[in-house]
Structure formats: structure tokens, C-alpha cells
Design a protein around this motif. Structure first.
Motif, PDB file in Angstrom:
ATOM      1  N   GLY A 155       0.770  -1.244  -0.080  1.00 45.86           N
ATOM      2  CA  GLY A 155      -0.080   0.087   0.132  1.00 45.86           C
ATOM      3  C   GLY A 155       0.800   1.146   0.013  1.00 45.86           C
ATOM      4  O   GLY A 155       1.912   1.313  -0.650  1.00 45.86           O
ATOM      5  N   LYS A 156       0.554   2.195   0.631  1.00 45.86           N
ATOM      6  CA  LYS A 156       1.253   3.607   0.562  1.00 45.86           C
ATOM      7  C   LYS A 156       2.536   3.528   1.264  1.00 45.86           C
ATOM      8  O   LYS A 156       3.552   3.692   0.763  1.00 45.86           O
ATOM      9  CB  LYS A 156       0.368   4.600   1.557  1.00 45.86           C
ATOM     10  CG  LYS A 156      -1.048   4.772   1.015  1.00 45.86           C
ATOM     11  CD  LYS A 156      -1.621   5.975   1.882  1.00 45.86           C
ATOM     12  CE  LYS A 156      -2.387   5.226   3.124  1.00 45.86           C
ATOM     13  NZ  LYS A 156      -3.408   4.236   2.893  1.00 45.86           N
ATOM     14  N   ILE A 157       2.645   2.684   2.111  1.00 43.10           N
ATOM     15  CA  ILE A 157       4.221   2.500   2.968  1.00 43.10           C
ATOM     16  C   ILE A 157       4.996   1.508   2.107  1.00 43.10           C
ATOM     17  O   ILE A 157       6.272   1.756   1.799  1.00 43.10           O
ATOM     18  CB  ILE A 157       3.961   2.179   4.293  1.00 43.10           C
ATOM     19  CG1 ILE A 157       3.471   3.212   5.238  1.00 43.10           C
ATOM     20  CG2 ILE A 157       5.540   1.852   4.815  1.00 43.10           C
ATOM     21  CD1 ILE A 157       3.114   2.889   6.596  1.00 43.10           C
ATOM     22  N   ASP A 176       0.544  -9.108  -2.282  1.00 39.71           N
ATOM     23  CA  ASP A 176      -0.322  -8.085  -2.000  1.00 39.71           C
ATOM     24  C   ASP A 176      -1.844  -8.514  -2.539  1.00 39.71           C
ATOM     25  O   ASP A 176      -1.883  -8.777  -3.885  1.00 39.71           O
ATOM     26  CB  ASP A 176      -0.141  -6.799  -2.256  1.00 39.71           C
ATOM     27  CG  ASP A 176      -1.117  -5.677  -1.665  1.00 39.71           C
ATOM     28  OD1 ASP A 176      -2.313  -5.773  -1.691  1.00 39.71           O
ATOM     29  OD2 ASP A 176      -0.645  -4.612  -1.123  1.00 39.71           O
ATOM     30  N   THR A 233       7.780  -2.865  10.704  1.00 38.66           N
ATOM     31  CA  THR A 233       7.503  -1.631  11.215  1.00 38.66           C
ATOM     32  C   THR A 233       5.868  -1.454  11.017  1.00 38.66           C
ATOM     33  O   THR A 233       5.395  -0.374  10.909  1.00 38.66           O
ATOM     34  CB  THR A 233       7.980  -0.442  10.286  1.00 38.66           C
ATOM     35  OG1 THR A 233       7.823  -0.770   8.979  1.00 38.66           O
ATOM     36  CG2 THR A 233       9.474  -0.469  10.573  1.00 38.66           C
ATOM     37  N   ARG A 235       2.570  -4.006  12.577  1.00 36.56           N
ATOM     38  CA  ARG A 235       1.830  -3.814  13.706  1.00 36.56           C
ATOM     39  C   ARG A 235       2.626  -5.104  14.357  1.00 36.56           C
ATOM     40  O   ARG A 235       2.964  -6.061  13.800  1.00 36.56           O
ATOM     41  CB  ARG A 235       0.487  -3.904  13.512  1.00 36.56           C
ATOM     42  CG  ARG A 235      -0.423  -2.904  13.348  1.00 36.56           C
ATOM     43  CD  ARG A 235      -0.469  -2.128  14.283  1.00 36.56           C
ATOM     44  NE  ARG A 235      -1.271  -0.938  14.146  1.00 36.56           N
ATOM     45  CZ  ARG A 235      -0.793   0.252  13.624  1.00 36.56           C
ATOM     46  NH1 ARG A 235       0.594   0.462  13.804  1.00 36.56           N
ATOM     47  NH2 ARG A 235      -1.484   1.446  13.593  1.00 36.56           N
ATOM     48  N   ASP A 259       9.799  -2.106  14.977  1.00 37.53           N
ATOM     49  CA  ASP A 259       9.422  -0.936  15.402  1.00 37.53           C
ATOM     50  C   ASP A 259       8.044  -0.970  16.283  1.00 37.53           C
ATOM     51  O   ASP A 259       7.681  -0.082  16.630  1.00 37.53           O
ATOM     52  CB  ASP A 259       9.448   0.029  14.279  1.00 37.53           C
ATOM     53  CG  ASP A 259       9.184   1.613  14.698  1.00 37.53           C
ATOM     54  OD1 ASP A 259       9.689   1.904  15.487  1.00 37.53           O
ATOM     55  OD2 ASP A 259       7.899   2.200  14.314  1.00 37.53           O
TER      56      ASP A 259
HETATM   57  P1  NAI Z   1      -2.239   0.677   3.054  1.00 36.28           P
HETATM   58  O1  NAI Z   1      -3.736   0.596   3.710  1.00 36.28           O
HETATM   59  O2  NAI Z   1      -1.853   1.512   2.086  1.00 36.28           O
HETATM   60  O3  NAI Z   1      -1.718  -0.644   2.544  1.00 36.28           O
HETATM   61  C1  NAI Z   1      -1.708  -1.835   3.168  1.00 36.28           C
HETATM   62  C2  NAI Z   1      -1.473  -2.966   1.982  1.00 36.28           C
HETATM   63  O4  NAI Z   1      -1.579  -4.155   2.582  1.00 36.28           O
HETATM   64  C3  NAI Z   1      -2.693  -2.740   0.812  1.00 36.28           C
HETATM   65  O5  NAI Z   1      -2.394  -2.531  -0.443  1.00 36.28           O
HETATM   66  C4  NAI Z   1      -3.330  -4.297   1.252  1.00 36.28           C
HETATM   67  O6  NAI Z   1      -4.141  -4.702  -0.143  1.00 36.28           O
HETATM   68  C5  NAI Z   1      -2.285  -4.976   1.724  1.00 36.28           C
HETATM   69  N1  NAI Z   1      -2.818  -6.126   2.439  1.00 36.28           N
HETATM   70  C6  NAI Z   1      -3.833  -6.538   2.976  1.00 36.28           C
HETATM   71  N2  NAI Z   1      -3.735  -7.826   3.457  1.00 36.28           N
HETATM   72  C7  NAI Z   1      -2.674  -8.421   2.895  1.00 36.28           C
HETATM   73  C8  NAI Z   1      -2.252  -9.729   3.467  1.00 36.28           C
HETATM   74  N3  NAI Z   1      -2.801 -10.425   3.771  1.00 36.28           N
HETATM   75  N4  NAI Z   1      -0.963  -9.790   2.720  1.00 36.28           N
HETATM   76  C9  NAI Z   1      -0.340  -8.941   1.845  1.00 36.28           C
HETATM   77  N5  NAI Z   1      -0.819  -7.644   1.597  1.00 36.28           N
HETATM   78  C10 NAI Z   1      -2.021  -7.285   2.428  1.00 36.28           C
HETATM   79  O7  NAI Z   1      -1.504   0.916   4.526  1.00 36.28           O
HETATM   80  P2  NAI Z   1      -0.186   1.607   4.744  1.00 36.28           P
HETATM   81  O8  NAI Z   1      -0.581   3.243   4.997  1.00 36.28           O
HETATM   82  O9  NAI Z   1       0.916   1.302   3.822  1.00 36.28           O
HETATM   83  O10 NAI Z   1       0.355   1.083   6.450  1.00 36.28           O
HETATM   84  C11 NAI Z   1       0.809  -0.363   6.308  1.00 36.28           C
HETATM   85  C12 NAI Z   1       0.970  -0.759   7.738  1.00 36.28           C
HETATM   86  O11 NAI Z   1       1.572  -0.023   8.388  1.00 36.28           O
HETATM   87  C13 NAI Z   1      -0.297  -0.747   8.749  1.00 36.28           C
HETATM   88  O12 NAI Z   1      -0.258  -1.882   9.321  1.00 36.28           O
HETATM   89  C14 NAI Z   1      -0.242   0.235   9.583  1.00 36.28           C
HETATM   90  O13 NAI Z   1      -0.855   0.278  10.722  1.00 36.28           O
HETATM   91  C15 NAI Z   1       1.463   0.414   9.636  1.00 36.28           C
HETATM   92  N6  NAI Z   1       1.921   1.671  10.236  1.00 36.28           N
HETATM   93  C16 NAI Z   1       2.970   1.886  11.066  1.00 36.28           C
HETATM   94  C17 NAI Z   1       3.505   2.966  11.665  1.00 36.28           C
HETATM   95  C18 NAI Z   1       4.706   3.230  12.422  1.00 36.28           C
HETATM   96  O14 NAI Z   1       4.918   4.252  12.957  1.00 36.28           O
HETATM   97  N7  NAI Z   1       5.199   2.015  12.728  1.00 36.28           N
HETATM   98  C19 NAI Z   1       2.883   4.503  11.169  1.00 36.28           C
HETATM   99  C20 NAI Z   1       1.779   4.065   9.827  1.00 36.28           C
HETATM  100  C21 NAI Z   1       1.412   3.048   9.666  1.00 36.28           C
END
Ligand code: NAI
Length: 335
Positions: A155-157, A176, A233, A235, A259
Motif C-alpha cells: 500500500g502507501k508504505i 498483496d 514496522t 503492527r 519498530d
Molecule cells: P495501506 O492500507 O495503504 O496498505 C496496506 C496494504 O496491505 C494494501 O495494499 C493491502 O491490499 C495489503 N494487504 C492486506 N492484507 C494483506 C495480506 N494478507 N498480505 C499482503 N498484503 C496485504 O496501509 P499503509 O499506510 O501502507 O500502512 C501499512 C501498515 O503500516 C499498517 O499496518 C499500519 O498500521 C502500519 N503503520 C506503522 C507505523 C509506524 O509508525 N510504525 C505508522 C503508520 C502505519
């Protein structure tokens, strides 16, 4: 609008004050260090709005107290809302707003910092040199650009990580279920099984769901390359920490960068340096030289905090004007 801000740190105050001022000071902030709970909720009595963070407890009891004190809106300074009882919020007619996205680059860059630190053993070199030990034994690294990195979740990250790693020359694999089109040319889409078997480095960027809980466990570790580097990084509960300890002891895991940690609520964001760590699993993880842990700081950049503060003020102003936060949390379907 009166806003009581829970779990305030010095940096929250700085960025929220700046965002409030930039918006013409629509909010009168009251900053509290206390975490939100049913007990502390009474501190917000009289405030129409409260602002809460990722480890605050916004459960039915806390929401009941908030409603009794006149609170109408909760603005979360984070994306996740697993700590909020949405049904209770609806029952008390309290709106919930959040920050859906801040800087994905902040988390991506921290991820790459962990990969580089573990590979080149920067955390160990730093301590050695300070003690006058310039020996190189034990600091041997590898050329990152010649390795294969597997990203679980793009996704975004995840996609921001892919972009950076592409620049290093890495082969990037990704799995993904809903890959974004922008991934084309950055990574090869493969199955999770293939990714686990072929990657030298595996980095987790998927959300925590029942399907992804303990995605790194004894069985999946057995399918990875011996000595694999794992970075989380995302959850904490994406990784079974007990299985990781066994993997570190056997050498199945060569490097581990975290993290986030499954039981981090009791540990992170506070100075606990004057007391014994009660979590034995976490304490064991800290003893390995090839484990690098940071306390949920991947998001912690100036740009991310500015974006969080701006979206929080936006939520509050929108609520004052329309009765709805700018980024409302969707209520769970009935039942
Ligand atoms: P996002 O929603 O943009 O991307 C998540 C991606 O994971 C999506 O493309 C989705 O299709 C995919 N996905 C869903 N289930 C899956 C699976 N079983 N196997 C593989 N891919 C799967 O989310 P974003 O913003 O990229 O965040 C990703 C993670 O980073 C989240 O869990 C978020 O909580 C965590 N995070 C950690 C932070 C930190 O400070 N350590 C800060 C912000 C987010």
C-alpha cells in the motif's frame, strides 16, 4: 471550541499549537499528560472535543464519562481506531475523526534505516568506537543492492519502500491481494510462499487482520531462507515474538528489526529506564546482538507530525462547522 488533549507529549503540543495558529486559533487546547481511560475521562468535563492517541482507551466506559461531561467529538491523532468502541460512540452520539494518512515516506525511510543498520551493524559499531574498540570482527555486512527483498503489503508504505530499494538496485518481490498499479516496474508480484522462500530480507507492510496475525510464526519461518532478515514496522502482532526468539537462537533468523511489538502498550512512548522490564519476551529480544528495536518511532518525522496536527485541527473545525469531522471513522455495520 474547547479541546482536551490526552496523552500529550512536548512534541504534540508544539505541532498542534502551530496547526491551530495556522488555522486562526479556532481551538482552545487544554493539554493533559494523562492517558484517556474511564477514570481520566472526567478531566475533559465541559470540553466539547477531546483529542486522543493510539494507546488511549476509548471504550464504552470512557465514552460514557465523556458524554456525561458534554463531549461531542473525539479527534484521534492516528490512523488506527481499534482502541475505540464505535458502537458506544454512536450510542452516545459522539463523532470520531482520525488521520487516515500522514507521511508514508517517514515509515518507509525508517524501514530502510533498520535494514541498513542491521546489515552494516551500525548499532554495534557505534558502541565499539565509543569504547575505543576499532576491531572489525563481527561487523561484516553484505551489498544490499545484490539481494532480494520481499515486501508483504504494498500500500502507501510498502510502495514507498519498494521505490527506495529499487534505487539501491535490489530485486524486489511483493505479495498483496490488491496491489496498486503503481507497483509496475518496481516489484515482481509473487505468492506469499514464493516471497518467503526467495527473499533475503522480508519486510511487513500489511494491516493487522485475523489473516495476517502472527504471519511470521514457526511454520512460515521454516519456509524462509536460513539467516533471513525480518523487519516489522507494521503492527506488533504480525510477528509471533516467541517463535522469533526460537528462530534467533537457531540462526533461522539472521537479523530482526522491530519498530512495533505485540504488547507495546505497556512499554512504548514512556521513559521506563528506571524500572525493570516486566515483559520477559521483550527483554529476551533485547539480548540478541542481531536484533534492533525502536519504540514505534517510524512515523516520527517533522512532516508526519505536521500532517497529523493539520488533519486533527481540520477534523475539529469541520465538526464545529458541520457536526461531522473532516475524516470521520466509518461506523461498523450493524451486528
Ligand atoms: P495501506 O492500507 O495503504 O496498505 C496496506 C496494504 O496491505 C494494501 O495494499 C493491502 O491490499 C495489503 N494487504 C492486506 N492484507 C494483506 C495480506 N494478507 N498480505 C499482503 N498484503 C496485504 O496501509 P499503509 O499506510 O501502507 O500502512 C501499512 C501498515 O503500516 C499498517 O499496518 C499500519 O498500521 C502500519 N503503520 C506503522 C507505523 C509506524 O509508525 N510504525 C505508522 C503508520 C502505519
Amino acid at each position: 471550541m474547547d479541546v482536551t488533549v490526552f496523552s500529550t507529549k512536548r512534541y504534540d503540543r508544539r505541532f498542534l499549537d502551530a496547526a491551530n495558529e495556522a488555522a486562526g486559533n479556532p481551538c482552545r487546547m487544554r493539554y493533559l499528560e494523562a492517558r484517556l481511560s474511564a477514570e481520566s475521562a472526567t478531566l475533559a468535563s465541559g470540553a466539547q472535543a477531546i483529542c486522543a492517541f493510539v494507546n488511549d482507551t476509548v471504550d464504552a466506559a470512557a465514552l460514557g464519562q465523556l458524554a456525561a461531561g458534554g463531549t461531542r467529538v473525539v479527534a484521534l491523532r492516528c490512523a488506527g481506531f481499534n482502541n475505540v468502541d464505535l458502537k458506544a460512540a454512536a450510542a452516545h452520539d459522539i463523532a470520531i475523526g482520525r488521520v487516515p494518512a500522514y507521511s508514508p515516506e517517514a515509515v518507509a525511510e525508517h524501514t530502510v534505516a533498520m535494514i541498513l543498520s542491521l546489515n552494516r551493524k551500525i548499532h554495534r559499531a557505534y558502541n565499539r568506537v565509543r569504547e575505543g574498540n576499532f576491531a572489525l570482527d563481527g561487523l561484516l555486512g553484505f551489498d544490499l543492492g545484490r539481494r532480494t527483498v520481499g515486501l508483504v503489503g504494498t500500500g502507501k508504505i510498502g510502495i514507498a519502500v519498494a521505490r527506495i530499494l529499487k534505487g539501491f538496485g535490489c530485486r524486489v518481490l511483493a505479495c498483496d491481494p490488491a496491489p496498486p498499479p503503481a507497483l509496475d516496474g518496481l516489484a515482481e508480484l509473487v505468492s506469499l510462499d514464493r516471497l518467503l522462500a526467495a527473499s533475503d530480507i522480508i519486510s511487513l507492510h500489511c494491516p493487522l487482520t485475523p489473516q495476517t496475525r502472527h504471519l511470521v510464526n514457526e511454520a512460515s519461518l521454516a519456509r524462509m531462507k536460513p539467516g533471513v532478515m525480518i523487519i516489522n514496522t507494521g503492527r506488533g502482532a504480525l510477528l509471533d515474538a516467541t517463535a522469533a526468539i526460537a528462530g534467533l537462537k537457531s540462526g533461522a533468523i539472521g537479523y530482526l528489526g522491530l519498530d512495533v511489538y505485540e504488547e507495546e502498550e505497556e512499554l512504548f512512548f514512556e521513559d521506563q529506564s528506571n524500572q525493570a522490564i516486566q515483559d520477559d519476551v521483550f527483554a529476551r529480544l533485547l539480548t540478541f546482538p542481531n536484533v534492533l528495536i525502536t519504540g514505534h518511532q517510524a512515523f516520527f518525522t517533522v512532516e508526519a507530525l505536521e500532517a497529523i496536527a493539520a488533519a486533527t485541527i481540520e477534523n475539529l473545525v469541520a465538526f464545529a462547522e458541520t457536526g461531522r469531522p473532516a475524516y470521520p471513522v466509518a461506523l461498523e455495520p450493524a451486528g
